[in-house]
Each structure stands twice: as structure tokens, then as C-alpha cells.
Design a protein around this motif. Structure first.
Motif, PDB file in Angstrom:
ATOM      1  N   LEU A 208       0.834  -1.197   0.000  1.00 46.92           N
ATOM      2  CA  LEU A 208       0.000   0.000   0.000  1.00 46.92           C
ATOM      3  C   LEU A 208       0.870   1.249   0.000  1.00 46.92           C
ATOM      4  CD1 LEU A 208      -2.527  -1.065   2.805  1.00 46.92           C
ATOM      5  CD2 LEU A 208      -2.735  -1.429   0.337  1.00 46.92           C
ATOM      6  N   VAL A 209       0.439   2.264  -0.775  1.00 46.71           N
ATOM      7  CA  VAL A 209       1.146   3.545  -0.754  1.00 46.71           C
ATOM      8  C   VAL A 209       0.403   4.590   0.058  1.00 46.71           C
ATOM      9  CG1 VAL A 209       2.313   3.112  -2.943  1.00 46.71           C
ATOM     10  CG2 VAL A 209       0.102   4.286  -2.958  1.00 46.71           C
ATOM     11  N   ARG A 210      -0.810   4.247   0.495  1.00 45.55           N
ATOM     12  CA  ARG A 210      -1.585   5.109   1.389  1.00 45.55           C
ATOM     13  C   ARG A 210      -2.748   4.304   1.939  1.00 45.55           C
ATOM     14  NH1 ARG A 210      -6.283   6.503  -1.173  1.00 45.55           N
ATOM     15  NH2 ARG A 210      -6.275   6.415  -3.456  1.00 45.55           N
ATOM     16  N   PRO A 211      -3.323   4.720   3.064  1.00 41.11           N
ATOM     17  CA  PRO A 211      -4.491   4.014   3.572  1.00 41.11           C
ATOM     18  C   PRO A 211      -5.696   4.213   2.655  1.00 41.11           C
ATOM     19  CG  PRO A 211      -3.455   5.333   5.304  1.00 41.11           C
ATOM     20  CD  PRO A 211      -2.830   5.748   4.005  1.00 41.11           C
ATOM     21  N   PRO A 212      -6.526   3.187   2.489  1.00 37.77           N
ATOM     22  CA  PRO A 212      -7.734   3.333   1.666  1.00 37.77           C
ATOM     23  C   PRO A 212      -8.761   4.227   2.349  1.00 37.77           C
ATOM     24  CG  PRO A 212      -7.696   1.192   2.728  1.00 37.77           C
ATOM     25  CD  PRO A 212      -6.383   1.827   3.033  1.00 37.77           C
ATOM     26  N   GLN A 213      -9.662   4.757   1.522  1.00 34.14           N
ATOM     27  CA  GLN A 213     -10.727   5.626   2.013  1.00 34.14           C
ATOM     28  C   GLN A 213     -12.055   5.171   1.400  1.00 34.14           C
ATOM     29  OE1 GLN A 213      -9.657   9.607   0.865  1.00 34.14           O
ATOM     30  NE2 GLN A 213      -7.647   9.521   1.853  1.00 34.14           N
ATOM     31  N   GLY A 214     -13.157   5.477   2.083  1.00 33.49           N
ATOM     32  CA  GLY A 214     -14.489   5.208   1.537  1.00 33.49           C
ATOM     33  C   GLY A 214     -14.924   3.767   1.736  1.00 33.49           C
ATOM     34  N   ALA A 215     -16.008   3.409   1.038  1.00 34.27           N
ATOM     35  CA  ALA A 215     -16.621   2.083   1.208  1.00 34.27           C
ATOM     36  C   ALA A 215     -16.270   1.111   0.092  1.00 34.27           C
ATOM     37  CB  ALA A 215     -18.138   2.223   1.296  1.00 34.27           C
ATOM     38  N   TRP A 216     -15.949   1.615  -1.103  1.00 34.46           N
ATOM     39  CA  TRP A 216     -15.691   0.759  -2.255  1.00 34.46           C
ATOM     40  C   TRP A 216     -14.196   0.506  -2.407  1.00 34.46           C
ATOM     41  CZ3 TRP A 216     -19.325  -1.723  -5.042  1.00 34.46           C
ATOM     42  CH2 TRP A 216     -20.638  -1.229  -5.034  1.00 34.46           C
ATOM     43  N   LEU A 217     -13.843  -0.737  -2.749  1.00 35.33           N
ATOM     44  CA  LEU A 217     -12.475  -1.099  -3.090  1.00 35.33           C
ATOM     45  C   LEU A 217     -12.470  -1.596  -4.528  1.00 35.33           C
ATOM     46  CD1 LEU A 217      -9.586  -1.368  -1.905  1.00 35.33           C
ATOM     47  CD2 LEU A 217     -10.135  -3.762  -1.414  1.00 35.33           C
ATOM     48  N   GLY A 218     -11.656  -0.959  -5.372  1.00 33.44           N
ATOM     49  CA  GLY A 218     -11.621  -1.294  -6.791  1.00 33.44           C
ATOM     50  C   GLY A 218     -10.409  -2.139  -7.147  1.00 33.44           C
ATOM     51  N   TYR A 219     -10.569  -2.974  -8.180  1.00 28.68           N
ATOM     52  CA  TYR A 219      -9.508  -3.884  -8.604  1.00 28.68           C
ATOM     53  C   TYR A 219      -9.366  -3.864 -10.127  1.00 28.68           C
ATOM     54  CZ  TYR A 219     -10.129  -6.319  -4.050  1.00 28.68           C
ATOM     55  OH  TYR A 219     -10.237  -6.644  -2.725  1.00 28.68           O
ATOM     56  N   ASP A 220      -8.142  -4.012 -10.559  1.00 29.48           N
ATOM     57  CA  ASP A 220      -7.819  -4.380 -11.942  1.00 29.48           C
ATOM     58  C   ASP A 220      -7.013  -5.660 -11.823  1.00 29.48           C
ATOM     59  OD1 ASP A 220      -7.019  -4.658 -14.552  1.00 29.48           O
ATOM     60  OD2 ASP A 220      -6.326  -2.595 -14.784  1.00 29.48           O
ATOM     61  N   THR A 221      -7.649  -6.806 -12.143  1.00 29.67           N
ATOM     62  CA  THR A 221      -7.093  -8.117 -11.797  1.00 29.67           C
ATOM     63  C   THR A 221      -6.810  -8.944 -13.038  1.00 29.67           C
ATOM     64  OG1 THR A 221      -8.192  -8.179  -9.640  1.00 29.67           O
ATOM     65  CG2 THR A 221      -7.584 -10.292 -10.599  1.00 29.67           C
ATOM     66  N   ARG A 222      -5.662  -9.629 -13.006  1.00 24.52           N
ATOM     67  CA  ARG A 222      -5.281 -10.593 -14.033  1.00 24.52           C
ATOM     68  C   ARG A 222      -4.925 -11.911 -13.369  1.00 24.52           C
ATOM     69  NH1 ARG A 222      -3.675  -5.581 -15.728  1.00 24.52           N
ATOM     70  NH2 ARG A 222      -3.773  -5.104 -17.957  1.00 24.52           N
ATOM     71  N   VAL A 223      -5.463 -13.018 -13.903  1.00 29.45           N
ATOM     72  CA  VAL A 223      -5.172 -14.350 -13.385  1.00 29.45           C
ATOM     73  C   VAL A 223      -4.398 -15.127 -14.444  1.00 29.45           C
ATOM     74  CG1 VAL A 223      -6.150 -16.536 -12.580  1.00 29.45           C
ATOM     75  CG2 VAL A 223      -7.235 -14.370 -11.939  1.00 29.45           C
ATOM     76  N   THR A 224      -3.265 -15.719 -14.027  1.00 26.96           N
ATOM     77  CA  THR A 224      -2.406 -16.493 -14.916  1.00 26.96           C
ATOM     78  C   THR A 224      -2.252 -17.905 -14.375  1.00 26.96           C
ATOM     79  OG1 THR A 224      -1.140 -14.507 -15.501  1.00 26.96           O
ATOM     80  CG2 THR A 224      -0.111 -16.627 -15.976  1.00 26.96           C
ATOM     81  N   PHE A 225      -2.449 -18.905 -15.238  1.00 27.56           N
ATOM     82  CA  PHE A 225      -2.145 -20.295 -14.905  1.00 27.56           C
ATOM     83  C   PHE A 225      -0.906 -20.698 -15.699  1.00 27.56           C
ATOM     84  CE2 PHE A 225      -6.880 -21.615 -14.159  1.00 27.56           C
ATOM     85  CZ  PHE A 225      -6.908 -20.860 -12.995  1.00 27.56           C
ATOM     86  N   GLY A 226       0.129 -21.218 -15.007  1.00 29.15           N
ATOM     87  CA  GLY A 226       1.281 -21.758 -15.706  1.00 29.15           C
ATOM     88  C   GLY A 226       1.035 -23.184 -16.149  1.00 29.15           C
ATOM     89  N   ASP A 239      -9.179   2.995  -4.504  1.00 32.67           N
ATOM     90  CA  ASP A 239     -10.412   3.515  -3.923  1.00 32.67           C
ATOM     91  C   ASP A 239     -10.912   4.596  -4.873  1.00 32.67           C
ATOM     92  OD1 ASP A 239      -8.880   5.778  -3.357  1.00 32.67           O
ATOM     93  OD2 ASP A 239      -8.766   5.384  -1.201  1.00 32.67           O
ATOM     94  N   GLU A 240     -11.952   5.315  -4.496  1.00 39.70           N
ATOM     95  CA  GLU A 240     -12.539   6.263  -5.449  1.00 39.70           C
ATOM     96  C   GLU A 240     -11.676   7.495  -5.666  1.00 39.70           C
ATOM     97  OE1 GLU A 240     -17.014   6.348  -5.752  1.00 39.70           O
ATOM     98  OE2 GLU A 240     -16.806   5.574  -3.691  1.00 39.70           O
ATOM     99  N   SER A 241     -10.560   7.599  -4.925  1.00 37.26           N
ATOM    100  CA  SER A 241      -9.598   8.686  -5.153  1.00 37.26           C
ATOM    101  C   SER A 241      -8.485   8.279  -6.110  1.00 37.26           C
ATOM    102  CB  SER A 241      -8.986   9.137  -3.818  1.00 37.26           C
ATOM    103  OG  SER A 241      -9.967   9.684  -2.974  1.00 37.26           O
ATOM    104  N   GLY A 242      -8.394   6.956  -6.434  1.00 36.16           N
ATOM    105  CA  GLY A 242      -7.365   6.509  -7.356  1.00 36.16           C
ATOM    106  C   GLY A 242      -6.643   5.269  -6.861  1.00 36.16           C
ATOM    107  N   PRO A 243      -5.559   4.863  -7.556  1.00 37.80           N
ATOM    108  CA  PRO A 243      -4.813   3.661  -7.164  1.00 37.80           C
ATOM    109  C   PRO A 243      -4.178   3.825  -5.785  1.00 37.80           C
ATOM    110  CG  PRO A 243      -4.230   4.365  -9.395  1.00 37.80           C
ATOM    111  CD  PRO A 243      -5.014   5.478  -8.790  1.00 37.80           C
ATOM    112  N   LEU A 244      -4.128   2.721  -5.034  1.00 36.62           N
ATOM    113  CA  LEU A 244      -3.499   2.796  -3.715  1.00 36.62           C
ATOM    114  C   LEU A 244      -2.548   1.646  -3.428  1.00 36.62           C
ATOM    115  CD1 LEU A 244      -5.105   0.687  -1.503  1.00 36.62           C
ATOM    116  CD2 LEU A 244      -6.916   2.320  -2.011  1.00 36.62           C
TER     117      LEU A 244
END
Length: 255
Positions: A208-226, A239-244
Motif C-alpha cells: 500500500l502507498v496510502r491508507p484506503p478511504q471510503g466504502a468501495w475497493l476497486g480492482y484491476d485483476t489478471r489471473v495467470t495459470f502456468g 479507492d474512489e480517489s485513485g490507485p493505492l
């Protein structure tokens, strides 16, 4: 009803909202990750008056935990004036199921040089609601509210929140509440039908680069199988302020 009820100074009982996605007789480790953060933060507040923030959470998942009372222990591994390393364990019947190490740092003002290189994701109101119980079992996934864009097998952008308190009758920080949602990432960007392939994670690391804020947590997720039974779920979290920060989960892939 909360995820946990306190039974004693370091003993907790999971509620129905904690039951797992792979096996409903065992706990989903998601809420436990938040409970361990709450324990670390409570210990920090009790032993020193100056604020510190969490910069890394590293969890080793040592085994499944049944839907039964658990014990939490916290130990300062590396005390320091500006940086500390703290360890917390989550145990059942004398057997440790989760071991967490957290780096905490004293906050300082770096707003003038702040910046990131992550791609933004659309806000929650620009994504459609998605019901995770159409794929997954268990009370934990049923407790989550999800808005999601699926970008194909193994790739999704989404927002998650829950209205279930972490611990009955106690206030938890936003960081602890959000940590209880970290492990959801492995089930949101589906690469393979979980009735045909099991791919539980054996660890989770969050930076983490800062504590999260608000109620929503957002993700950009990639899953890889080897090709040899190993996998990786990698997420940038917002969070709704940007990447954390980022989350990584090592998978054991078992057709």
C-alpha cells in the motif's frame, strides 16, 4: 450480524458470513485477513501514541480453518521509532492457519512528489452489478456487493464493498475493513470453471502507498495459470480517489 464476534481478549467466533467458497464447512480467509489487521492496529494504539501506517501485509496461508472459534496473537518482531515489523497469527485448536507480517511506517508529507503509473478504472457507477453467488458458494461471497466489467477469461475490473461489520460492537479502521476484502480477487477474474479446476491461493501480499478511504475497493485483476500447476492472481487496487497499491496471490492449480 458481523463477520466475527469477540469471545475474549484474543478469541473470536466466525459467523455465517465467513463460510468459504470452496468448502462451506471451512472459513473463507478473507475476513480473517481484516481481523488480523485490526489486531495489529489495536496493539499499536495500545503501546505507542504516535500514528503509523501499514505499507505491506504478507499472509502465509498454512491450512484450512474450520467454522469454529479462533485465537489471534500479535508480536512485535522489529520495533523501531519510524518503522516496525509486526507478526500476527490466526489459530484453531493450537494449530496456526494464517501467519501475517505487517510493515508499519511513520507517515510523512510527500504530497509534492506523489504520483503513480497505474491505469485508472471506471468508477463503481459505470459498472454493472454482478452477483458472485452465481459462481461461488459460501457466506463470504454472498456478503459482498460487486460491480464488474469482465474483460475475458482471467481479466476483470471491478469494485467490491460489504455492509457487514468486521467485528460485532467494535469500530475497525478502513484499512482493516478493506483488508477483509483483499482475498476476493481470486474469485472475480475467472480463468476456469471452479467446478472443473480448483485454484486456491496459498498466500497473499498487499503493498500500500496510502491508507484506503471510503466504502468501495476497486480492482484491476489478471489471473495467470502456468503449465505446471502454478498460478498467480495479480491486482492493482483502488479507492474512489485513485490507485493505492497492489495485491499478489500465489495459486495451486488443480484440475
Amino acid at each position: 450480524m458481523a463477520y466475527f464476534e469477540r469471545l475474549g481478549a484474543a478469541r473470536f467466533r466466525p459467523t455465517e458470513h465467513v463460510s468459504g467458497a470452496w468448502d462451506e464447512s471451512t472459513q473463507h480467509i478473507g475476513p480473517a485477513l481484516g481481523l488480523l489487521v485490526h489486531a495489529v492496529e489495536s496493539g499499536l494504539a495500545a503501546r505507542r501514541g504516535d500514528p503509523m501506517v501499514i505499507s505491506r501485509l504478507s499472509y502465509e496461508l498454512l491450512g484450512v480453518v474450520p467454522m469454529d472459534a479462533v485465537d489471534v496473537a500479535v508480536e512485535v518482531i522489529r520495533p523501531g521509532r519510524t518503522i516496525e515489523l509486526v507478526e500476527a497469527t490466526y489459530s484453531h485448536g493450537g494449530r496456526t492457519g494464517i501467519r501475517m507480517r505487517a510493515w508499519l511506517q511513520q507517515s510523512r508529507d510527500t504530497a509534492a512528489i506523489a504520483g503513480d503509473g497505474f491505469d485508472p478504472i471506471p468508477p463503481p457507477d459505470q459498472m454493472e452489478p454482478w452477483d458472485p453467488t452465481t459462481v461461488w458458494r459460501g457466506g463470504y461471497l454472498a456478503s459482498a456487493r460487486v460491480r464488474r466489467i469482465s474483460d475475458g477469461p482471467g481479466r476483470s475490473r471491478y469494485w467490491v464493498r460489504t455492509d457487514v461489520p468486521l467485528l460485532a460492537g467494535e469500530e475497525a479502521s478502513t484499512t482493516a475493513r478493506m483488508a477483509a476484502l483483499f482475498d476476493i480477487a481470486n474469485g472475480m477474474a475467472i480463468r476456469a470453471d471452479p467446478t472443473a479446476v480448483h485454484y486456491p491461493n496459498i498466500d497473499l501480499s498487499a503493498h500500500l502507498v496510502r491508507p484506503p478511504q471510503g466504502a468501495w475497493l476497486g480492482y484491476d485483476t489478471r489471473v495467470t495459470f502456468g503449465p505446471g500447476g502454478l498460478g498467480l492472481t495479480a491486482s492493482v487496487i483502488h479507492d474512489e480517489s485513485g490507485p493505492l497499491g497492489t495485491i499478489a496471490q500465489s495459486l495451486t492449480v488443480r484440475p
